[in-house]
Enzyme design. Structure first.
Site, PDB file in Angstrom:
ATOM      1  N   CYS A   1     -24.606  47.131  -4.846  1.00  0.00           N
ATOM      2  CA  CYS A   1     -24.866  47.583  -6.208  1.00  0.00           C
ATOM      3  C   CYS A   1     -24.722  46.419  -7.193  1.00  0.00           C
ATOM      4  CB  CYS A   1     -23.965  48.768  -6.545  1.00  0.00           C
ATOM      5  SG  CYS A   1     -24.485  49.675  -8.012  1.00  0.00           S
TER       6      CYS A   1
ATOM      7  N   GLU B   1     -19.659  51.618   1.323  1.00  0.00           N
ATOM      8  CA  GLU B   1     -18.197  51.713   1.399  1.00  0.00           C
ATOM      9  C   GLU B   1     -17.686  53.106   1.049  1.00  0.00           C
ATOM     10  OE1 GLU B   1     -18.847  50.608  -2.940  1.00  0.00           O
ATOM     11  OE2 GLU B   1     -19.886  50.480  -1.018  1.00  0.00           O
TER      12      GLU B   1
ATOM     13  N   HIS C   1     -24.080  52.623  -1.919  1.00  0.00           N
ATOM     14  CA  HIS C   1     -22.706  52.200  -1.642  1.00  0.00           C
ATOM     15  C   HIS C   1     -22.240  52.608  -0.244  1.00  0.00           C
ATOM     16  CE1 HIS C   1     -21.218  50.939  -5.716  1.00  0.00           C
ATOM     17  NE2 HIS C   1     -22.323  51.573  -6.066  1.00  0.00           N
TER      18      HIS C   1
END
Length: 235
Positions: free
Chosen positions: A87, A198, A196
């Site tokens: 991002c 994560e 994302h």
């Protein structure tokens, strides 16, 4: 060996701790790095996390691209170190010219947050080897400046050389040209992705799946891929 993966914190980073957790779950040691330092502390790979570095002043990622630590990031990337920009980290990588193109305000001019379906287009990078080409995954997306742009000739080059790493499927959430959600450099060690990963590495915290709510772990192969790449490089 235990891979050591650094996560750089810039003023305004929001997802650095999440990236560190993902690295730990993947079996590596996360190492916190500071934007104002010139020391990478001997890490084997790097993550530039999401957030709003320097408040997105001027352009998203524009100031962070000139942070002191980026000189070391560029040198490490040139030597083949795996580098992932997520991002805002993707925005920093394009502003630092480690990846081509640019990222602009979403086409609808609004911040968006959704669980986004992606197709893996390139599984031959340091961050995608644990996927298969053509595989569809779901990971969270949240951005206001996620529209990927490049000239027609650059887009043709990315397509022709297989440098599109991920593509949006089902809906293009931000107006990215050719539905591009992530790209890689020619060497395959530097990858930028707008969604994302994560946030999809642990049951109970990821996207919903047919099996259970919040059980999606489609982001974990990003980090296990890097761990495997580091171990193979050291062998």
């Amino acid at each position: 060996m235990t891979a050591r993966i650094g996560v750089i914190t810039f003023p305004g980073s929001l997802d650095d701790r999440d990236a560190q957790r993902a690295i730990r779950i993947a079996g590596a040691e996360p190492v916190a790095l500071w934007h104002g330092s010139h020391d990478l502390h001997g890490v084997d790979a790097l993550v530039l996390p999401g957030g709003f570095s320097y408040g997105d002043y001027l352009r998203a990622g524009a100031i962070a691209a000139h942070a002191p630590i980026m000189a070391e990031v560029k040198d490490a990337a040139a030597k083949g170190m795996p580098v992932l920009g997520i991002c805002n980290g993707f925005q920093v990588l394009v502003e630092a010219h480690l990846l081509p193109g640019g990222l602009i305000r979403n086409a609808h001019q609004q911040f968006i947050r959704r669980d986004q379906r992606l197709r893996v287009e390139n599984s031959d990078t340091a961050w995608t080897a644990d996927f298969t080409a053509g595989q569809e995954i779901v990971i969270p997306l949240k951005n206001a400046d996620g529209g990927y742009i490049a000239s027609d000739s650059e887009l043709d080059r990315l397509e022709g050389e297989g440098l599109v790493a991920f593509r949006y499927v089902g809906v293009n959430p931000n107006g990215s040209l050719r539905d591009i959600a992530g790209i890689t450099n020619e060497r395959g060690n530097v990858v930028g992705v707008m969604p994302h990963p994560e946030h999809a590495v642990e049951p109970g915290f990821g996207p919903d799946t047919d099996a259970a709510m919040r059980s999606g772990e489609d982001g974990l192969p990003f980090f296990t891929s890097a761990v495997a790449a580091v171990v193979a490089q050291a062998a």
